[in-house]
Design a protein around this motif. Structure first.
Motif, mmCIF file in Angstrom:
data_model
loop_
_atom_site.group_PDB
_atom_site.id
_atom_site.type_symbol
_atom_site.label_atom_id
_atom_site.label_comp_id
_atom_site.label_asym_id
_atom_site.label_seq_id
_atom_site.Cartn_x
_atom_site.Cartn_y
_atom_site.Cartn_z
ATOM 1 N N TRP A 174 43.887 42.555 38.420
ATOM 2 C CA TRP A 174 43.653 41.012 38.322
ATOM 3 C C TRP A 174 44.647 40.094 38.897
ATOM 4 O O TRP A 174 44.398 39.235 39.968
ATOM 5 N N SER A 198 45.466 40.881 42.552
ATOM 6 C CA SER A 198 44.384 40.409 43.636
ATOM 7 C C SER A 198 44.806 38.946 43.302
ATOM 8 O O SER A 198 44.507 38.294 44.822
ATOM 9 N N GLY A 246 47.003 39.355 46.646
ATOM 10 C CA GLY A 246 46.149 39.614 47.521
ATOM 11 C C GLY A 246 45.773 41.050 47.610
ATOM 12 O O GLY A 246 45.326 41.680 48.596
ATOM 13 N N GLY A 278 44.380 44.936 45.824
ATOM 14 C CA GLY A 278 43.622 45.464 44.650
ATOM 15 C C GLY A 278 44.005 46.863 44.266
ATOM 16 O O GLY A 278 45.071 47.366 44.693
#
Length: 91
Positions: free
Chosen positions: A45, A48, A52, A54
């Motif tokens: 979390w 991201s 940016g 994952g």
């Protein structure tokens, strides 16, 4: 990433976080798994939201760094919670 791979990632990330942090953390392999999975979720979390990126690939270095970083954060919080609990029972 599959659910099983995510559990394995969480277990290993939790174990590495316990090795990195000094001191004595309680809990066995199940607590390590839970802390690692929660830490991997937190790291994904944060990754991201801030960077940016994952946690798409199991063998990606960024995935591992985010999972271990998140597990360290969760383990620090867990240490603060359990340290306060152990002091209140001995006093």
């Amino acid at each position: 990433m599959s659910f099983l791979a995510f559990l394995i990632l969480g277990l290993i990330a939790g174990a590495i976080a316990k090795l990195i942090l000094p001191g004595r953390q309680g809990g066995g392999w199940f607590v390590t798994l839970l802390l690692g999975v929660v830490g991997a979720l937190l790291g994904g979390w944060i990754g991201s939201a801030i960077f940016g990126v994952g946690m798409d690939q199991f063998w990606d270095l960024g995935t591992w760094l985010l999972a271990i970083g998140g597990a360290i954060i969760v383990l620090l919080i867990w240490g603060l919670i359990t340290r306060g609990r152990s002091n209140s029972t001995t006093a």
